[in-house]
Every structure is written in structure tokens, then in C-alpha cells.
Design an enzyme around this catalytic site. Structure first.
Site, PDB file in Angstrom:
ATOM      1  N   ARG A 105      10.563   3.547   6.578  1.00  0.00           N
ATOM      2  CA  ARG A 105      10.668   2.280   7.314  1.00  0.00           C
ATOM      3  C   ARG A 105      11.557   2.420   8.537  1.00  0.00           C
ATOM      4  O   ARG A 105      11.379   1.724   9.531  1.00  0.00           O
ATOM      5  CB  ARG A 105      11.288   1.190   6.424  1.00  0.00           C
ATOM      6  CG  ARG A 105      10.384   0.700   5.317  1.00  0.00           C
ATOM      7  CD  ARG A 105      10.951  -0.590   4.731  1.00  0.00           C
ATOM      8  NE  ARG A 105      10.370  -0.903   3.436  1.00  0.00           N
ATOM      9  CZ  ARG A 105       9.238  -1.555   3.249  1.00  0.00           C
ATOM     10  NH1 ARG A 105       8.522  -1.939   4.286  1.00  0.00           N
ATOM     11  NH2 ARG A 105       8.790  -1.815   2.039  1.00  0.00           N
ATOM     12  N   ASP A 115      -4.391  -5.634   7.339  1.00  0.00           N
ATOM     13  CA  ASP A 115      -5.259  -4.634   6.751  1.00  0.00           C
ATOM     14  C   ASP A 115      -6.458  -5.385   6.176  1.00  0.00           C
ATOM     15  O   ASP A 115      -7.403  -5.695   6.893  1.00  0.00           O
ATOM     16  CB  ASP A 115      -4.397  -3.928   5.693  1.00  0.00           C
ATOM     17  CG  ASP A 115      -5.036  -2.723   5.087  1.00  0.00           C
ATOM     18  OD1 ASP A 115      -5.751  -2.030   5.795  1.00  0.00           O
ATOM     19  OD2 ASP A 115      -4.796  -2.467   3.887  1.00  0.00           O
TER      20      ASP A 115
HETATM   21  P1  IMP Z   1      -3.269  -7.141   3.853  1.00  0.00           P
HETATM   22  O1  IMP Z   1      -2.953  -8.288   2.963  1.00  0.00           O
HETATM   23  O2  IMP Z   1      -4.230  -6.176   3.195  1.00  0.00           O
HETATM   24  O3  IMP Z   1      -3.706  -7.503   5.250  1.00  0.00           O
HETATM   25  O4  IMP Z   1      -1.988  -6.261   3.875  1.00  0.00           O
HETATM   26  C1  IMP Z   1      -0.971  -6.315   4.733  1.00  0.00           C
HETATM   27  C2  IMP Z   1       0.197  -5.542   4.148  1.00  0.00           C
HETATM   28  O5  IMP Z   1      -0.229  -4.292   3.601  1.00  0.00           O
HETATM   29  C3  IMP Z   1       1.173  -5.193   5.215  1.00  0.00           C
HETATM   30  O6  IMP Z   1       2.159  -6.169   5.345  1.00  0.00           O
HETATM   31  C4  IMP Z   1       1.733  -3.869   4.748  1.00  0.00           C
HETATM   32  O7  IMP Z   1       2.848  -4.063   3.936  1.00  0.00           O
HETATM   33  C5  IMP Z   1       0.669  -3.236   3.888  1.00  0.00           C
HETATM   34  N1  IMP Z   1      -0.063  -2.180   4.629  1.00  0.00           N
HETATM   35  C6  IMP Z   1      -1.358  -2.210   5.021  1.00  0.00           C
HETATM   36  N2  IMP Z   1      -1.697  -1.096   5.693  1.00  0.00           N
HETATM   37  C7  IMP Z   1      -0.578  -0.344   5.746  1.00  0.00           C
HETATM   38  C8  IMP Z   1      -0.285   0.934   6.354  1.00  0.00           C
HETATM   39  O8  IMP Z   1      -1.096   1.607   7.012  1.00  0.00           O
HETATM   40  N3  IMP Z   1       0.990   1.370   6.204  1.00  0.00           N
HETATM   41  C9  IMP Z   1       1.951   0.678   5.530  1.00  0.00           C
HETATM   42  N4  IMP Z   1       1.721  -0.510   4.959  1.00  0.00           N
HETATM   43  C10 IMP Z   1       0.465  -1.026   5.066  1.00  0.00           C
END
Ligand code: IMP
Ligand code: MG
Length: 173
Positions: free
Chosen positions: A163, A101
């Protein structure tokens, strides 16, 4: 009350893509072994299915990171709550995530494994949401690129729910 969930990626499509990724990884690491680091809890289904499709020797270990609390927006502050236990030095590490994300989690973890002298580090994610990227991360294996929507299922949760869905879906707001 139960939410309405619209299917984005059906079970069969996910399974087919994971087979392809497994084949690609097996070819890329021919003659070597890989150390899969599953980022719990979201990547657990993906990691297990992927591991079964890899034909070179596989080591498997688990990590828990946090940055989200119960919200849906990354706080940017990634902490390791549970670390891997198998030694990393000299190994071909592949960090396996459910979704990228902001990129904060994978950027932080790449640095951690580099410091531990892994032989190589690659990143693998089931889903990629490039629209939301805050930090640049080089992702080597991507299952599906998806639009900026909050998705659940196949390991991904919304407040620890959903999940266990066998597909990826979008919660109707
Ligand atoms: P990042 O550090 O922002 O790249 O976040 C990654 C983590 O955010 C993932 O491992 C997910 O646990 C959570 N996450 C990000 N987007 C989503 C989504 O659309 N649904 C569920 N979890 C998400
Ligand atoms: Mg997660």
C-alpha cells in the site's frame, strides 16, 4: 520472498492527474461544499491528495467495506464494516475509491447514500478496470483507465502488502 513490481503509473503522473481532478471537482461544485467519503483502506492516499487540491469547502469521512477476503476476485457481497459518522442528509457526497473492478462496492454505496438523502452523489475513482465490470456504475471522475491486471501501490494492496508504494505497479506473477 519479495515480488518484482513493474511500474504502471509513476508518482509524478498520479500527482498531475489528481491536480486535474481537484480542479474539475472545484469547478463543478463552485459555490457549494463537498463531502468526501473515503473508502478505506485503499483510497486513503488518493483521498488525502485529492482533498488538498479541492478549493471549495471539504468535509471528510471514512468507510470500510469488505467483499474480498484475501483473494483477488470480488465475492459480490459488499458489507459495510465501518460507517461514516458525519450526517449525510443534504450534502454533496463524493464517494472516493481506489479502483473500480466489478463495480459491486460503488453500486452498493451509491444506494446507501441515496437512501440517506444526500443532496447529490457522485463517484470518483483513481483507477478504473472496465473489462471486469459486473454491475453498471456511473463514474463521474476517473483518474486512469487501466487494463485488467492486478495492481498495487498508492493505497492498493496485495494481501495488505505494497500500500505504501508511492507509484502504481503490477506484481509480476
Ligand atoms: P469492486 O467492488 O469489485 O469494484 O472492487 C473494488 C475493490 O476491490 C477496490 O476497492 C480494491 O480494494 C479491490 N481491488 C480490485 N482490483 C484491485 C487491484 O487490481 N489491486 C488491488 N485491489 C483491487
Ligand atoms: Mg478496497
Amino acid at each position: 520472498m519479495s515480488d518484482k513490481i513493474n511500474v504502471l503509473l509513476p508518482e509524478e503522473q498520479i500527482a498531475a492527474r489528481i491536480r486535474e481532478l481537484g480542479k474539475e471537482i472545484s469547478e463543478d461544485y463552485a459555490g457549494e461544499s463537498v463531502y468526501l467519503v473515503c473508502v478505506l483502506r485503499g483510497a486513503v492516499f488518493f483521498t488525502c491528495e485529492l482533498a488538498k487540491r479541492i478549493t471549495v469547502p471539504v468535509m471528510l469521512d471514512f468507510m470500510i467495506t469488505s467483499s474480498y477476503g484475501s483473494g483477488t476476485v470480488s465475492s459480490g457481497d459488499v458489507r459495510i464494516k465501518k460507517d461514516v459518522e458525519l450526517p449525510v442528509e443534504g450534502e454533496n457526497v463524493i464517494i472516493v475509491e481506489d479502483i473500480i473492478d466489478s463495480g459491486n462496492t460503488l453500486a452498493t454505496l451509491s444506494k446507501v447514500f441515496a437512501e440517506r438523502k444526500a443532496k447529490s452523489i457522485r463517484l470518483c475513482t483513481l483507477l478504473d478496470k472496465p473489462d471486469r465490470r459486473e454491475v453498471d456504475v456511473d463514474v463521474d471522475y476517473i483518474g486512469f483507465t487501466i487494463p485488467d491486471e492486478f495492481v498495487v501501490g498508492y493505497g492498493l494492496d496485495y494481501d495488505q502488502k505494497y500500500r505504501n508504494l508511492p507509484y502504481i505497479g503490477v506484481v509480476e506473477q
